[in-house]
Design a protein around this motif. Structure first.
Motif, PDB file in Angstrom:
ATOM      1  N   SER A  39       3.951  50.842  52.457  1.00 45.97           N
ATOM      2  CA  SER A  39       2.544  50.977  52.820  1.00 45.97           C
ATOM      3  C   SER A  39       2.157  50.093  54.006  1.00 45.97           C
ATOM      4  O   SER A  39       1.161  50.341  54.665  1.00 45.97           O
ATOM      5  CB  SER A  39       1.650  50.624  51.628  1.00 45.97           C
ATOM      6  OG  SER A  39       1.833  49.279  51.232  1.00 45.97           O
ATOM      7  N   LYS A  40       2.936  49.056  54.259  1.00 45.85           N
ATOM      8  CA  LYS A  40       2.649  48.186  55.398  1.00 45.85           C
ATOM      9  C   LYS A  40       3.952  47.595  55.938  1.00 45.85           C
ATOM     10  O   LYS A  40       4.951  47.518  55.243  1.00 45.85           O
ATOM     11  CB  LYS A  40       1.693  47.058  55.030  1.00 45.85           C
ATOM     12  CG  LYS A  40       2.285  46.037  54.084  1.00 45.85           C
ATOM     13  CD  LYS A  40       1.321  44.888  53.869  1.00 45.85           C
ATOM     14  CE  LYS A  40       1.998  43.816  53.013  1.00 45.85           C
ATOM     15  NZ  LYS A  40       1.232  42.606  52.945  1.00 45.85           N
ATOM     16  N   VAL A  41       3.922  47.218  57.194  1.00 42.56           N
ATOM     17  CA  VAL A  41       5.073  46.587  57.834  1.00 42.56           C
ATOM     18  C   VAL A  41       4.687  45.161  58.196  1.00 42.56           C
ATOM     19  O   VAL A  41       3.659  44.931  58.817  1.00 42.56           O
ATOM     20  CB  VAL A  41       5.512  47.349  59.110  1.00 42.56           C
ATOM     21  CG1 VAL A  41       6.640  46.608  59.809  1.00 42.56           C
ATOM     22  CG2 VAL A  41       5.934  48.768  58.768  1.00 42.56           C
ATOM     23  N   THR A  42       5.505  44.215  57.764  1.00 40.97           N
ATOM     24  CA  THR A  42       5.302  42.819  58.114  1.00 40.97           C
ATOM     25  C   THR A  42       6.460  42.388  58.988  1.00 40.97           C
ATOM     26  O   THR A  42       7.602  42.739  58.719  1.00 40.97           O
ATOM     27  CB  THR A  42       5.249  41.923  56.851  1.00 40.97           C
ATOM     28  OG1 THR A  42       4.231  42.426  55.980  1.00 40.97           O
ATOM     29  CG2 THR A  42       4.951  40.492  57.207  1.00 40.97           C
ATOM     30  N   GLN A  43       6.165  41.643  60.049  1.00 39.98           N
ATOM     31  CA  GLN A  43       7.209  41.172  60.952  1.00 39.98           C
ATOM     32  C   GLN A  43       7.343  39.659  60.828  1.00 39.98           C
ATOM     33  O   GLN A  43       6.350  38.938  60.816  1.00 39.98           O
ATOM     34  CB  GLN A  43       6.889  41.539  62.397  1.00 39.98           C
ATOM     35  CG  GLN A  43       6.921  43.022  62.644  1.00 39.98           C
ATOM     36  CD  GLN A  43       6.660  43.366  64.096  1.00 39.98           C
ATOM     37  OE1 GLN A  43       5.852  42.745  64.762  1.00 39.98           O
ATOM     38  NE2 GLN A  43       7.366  44.385  64.580  1.00 39.98           N
TER      39      GLN A  43
END
Length: 66
Positions: A39-43
């Motif tokens: 649901s989300k991309v974290t870098q």
């Protein structure tokens, strides 16, 4: 993964880096990990200069040990 902490180990063959191995040789490096749970991309970035606009001036200098 250990509880709420993730640990990443990076192993890159020297031949792929195209760097002549010399004691105390300095070279810049940056590492980027993209973590997607669907649901989300974290870098997560070590150094800088990769996410967004590429900027090698933000890479971190690394010095080879003796």
């Amino acid at each position: 993964r250990d509880g709420g902490k993730s640990i990443y180990e990076v192993a890159i063959p020297w031949a792929d880096l195209n760097i002549k191995l010399e004691k105390r040789k300095m070279f810049p490096i940056s590492i980027l990990v993209n973590d997607s749970d669907g649901s989300k991309v974290t870098q997560y970035e070590f150094g800088g200069g990769i996410a967004g606009k590429v900027d090698p001036r933000r890479f971190v200098p690394v010095v080879l040990a003796d």
